[in-house]
Design an enzyme around this catalytic site. Sequence first.
Site, PDB file in Angstrom:
ATOM      1  N   LYS A  64      42.507  33.593  55.420  1.00  0.00           N
ATOM      2  CA  LYS A  64      42.541  34.334  54.146  1.00  0.00           C
ATOM      3  C   LYS A  64      43.806  35.188  54.022  1.00  0.00           C
ATOM      4  CE  LYS A  64      39.523  32.077  53.933  1.00  0.00           C
ATOM      5  NZ  LYS A  64      38.635  31.251  54.757  1.00  0.00           N
ATOM      6  N   HIS A  79      32.740  46.337  31.391  1.00  0.00           N
ATOM      7  CA  HIS A  79      33.686  45.511  30.640  1.00  0.00           C
ATOM      8  C   HIS A  79      35.090  46.085  30.788  1.00  0.00           C
ATOM      9  CE1 HIS A  79      35.195  42.949  27.445  1.00  0.00           C
ATOM     10  NE2 HIS A  79      35.726  44.001  26.850  1.00  0.00           N
TER      11      HIS A  79
END
Length: 465
Positions: A50, A441
Amino acid sequence: MLECDVVVIGGGTGGYVCAIRASQLGLRTVLVESDKLGGECLNYGCIPSKSLITISKLYEKARGSEKFGLRFTGVSLDFEEMQRWKASVVGKLVVGVESLLKGNHVSILMGEASLVDRNRVSVTANSQKEEIVAKNIVIATGTRPIQLPGIEFDGSTVIGSREALELREAPGDLLIVGGGAIGLEFACMYQKLGSRVTIVELMDQLLPGGDPEVVRVVQRKLEERGAKVYLRSKVSSVTKNGRRAVVEVDSPQGKFSSEADKILQSVGRAPRVDNMNLKSLGVNTDQRGFIVTDRRMMTSVDCVYAVGDVRGPPLLAHKASKEGIVAAECIAGLPSAADWTVIPETIFTDPEIASAGLTADRAAQAGFQVKSVRFPFAALGRALAAGETEGFVKVVFRADTGLVLGVQIVGSEASNMISEVALALEMGATVEDMAQTIHPHPTFPEAIMEASESAAGRPIHQLRL
Ligand code: FAD
């Protein structure tokens, strides 16, 4: 001779977590490791891969950033520096594991362990032998890569994942045998670092067993970047030719040969149980040699436990460590058991894949009346803002009750989104529960809420089908 309550053989994510938990519970614990603390995941797997994958993504982003109004001049890649960065990340984590073990009073013994009987382990280090007498033994020895006959690793041209993490330059032509999770992560990474990639997979899709719609997104992206993908195909021979190799491939389109600078073989892994004397001890294994245990991680022999990859698939670090905790708690007399509902899986391809619970096919095979709904990232504000619009979230649920059976995600941030799904599945959530949960959001996880709203029959940001 050393005496203790628990000896853990193997210091990977299964073993070291088990040892820490056992010691925390007051058990005198010895951990034996023959190579490096942290095992495959920290040293040769999850963490180094990774680290490199992150850099390869940054490199690609930097080169394609003009569309954002960002102009870099002279973006270049210093492979040596990249490898140093990776090594420094691994080094920090390994030192961290060692200090955690010591801080938790686990005795560490570096050496190769073998099982003598159900209470005795012999450890060899620098030709010296030491014997440990333990009330309980935990086998956490992991796996090693399988090598196909005729394509054995040679450390330079035919390599495994360990060598693929140590390369000093991107191979010009990289041929990957096996289109599973590890093979595809390397395929995406080396493409971005400049390799021409060919993948040869025996089965009829990449990531066999995965949701075909999800896999298609990743395959399309690989091919857009120039990869050649051969399904239902196998490598029949490899002939080395100096530093390159000629590979013969049997495919449904016929036989052909392909040249490669490196061949990465990634066709699965087998349990590492040499020296464990499993047969003579009476420890049961399955057909592939993985150790069989009950839900407490106890093998067919009292007081002998097994955790992690050596117990079999899914071969995942987070599963290994949970099993380590269960084994330690059971040894300490706590009522612990492997009673989780799901083991989430993530694959760090580009785009990423993450899944928890059942795919639609598996749910139907299990006898459920299944519905599934998708929400595309192309309709999500945050994904658009990030320029990461590929992929979707797919919610699989019971047609009669709305119970969520599984979620598959393909797209940016999939790996960071799936934990919410795992919790939902553990809590027995319905699509209504997921739809009712307010998500901040603009964020990627909103796609899970949006898909659930569609599943509940009242989509807001996509039209009703
Ligand atoms: P291991 O980590 O294999 O540890 C076993 C340890 O036992 C080793 O340190 C070994 O040296 C030691 N040992 C073996 N035999 C003996 C003996 N006789 N005496 C003493 N010590 C012994 N998983 C994820 O969840 N996410 C990922 O992103 C991910 N990426 C991966 C990428 C790659 C390239 C690879 C190869 C694997 C990846 N994995 C990933 C899988 C993950 O590495 C394993 O699931 C995890 O390491 C299993 O832990 P374990 O403790 O069971 O075994």
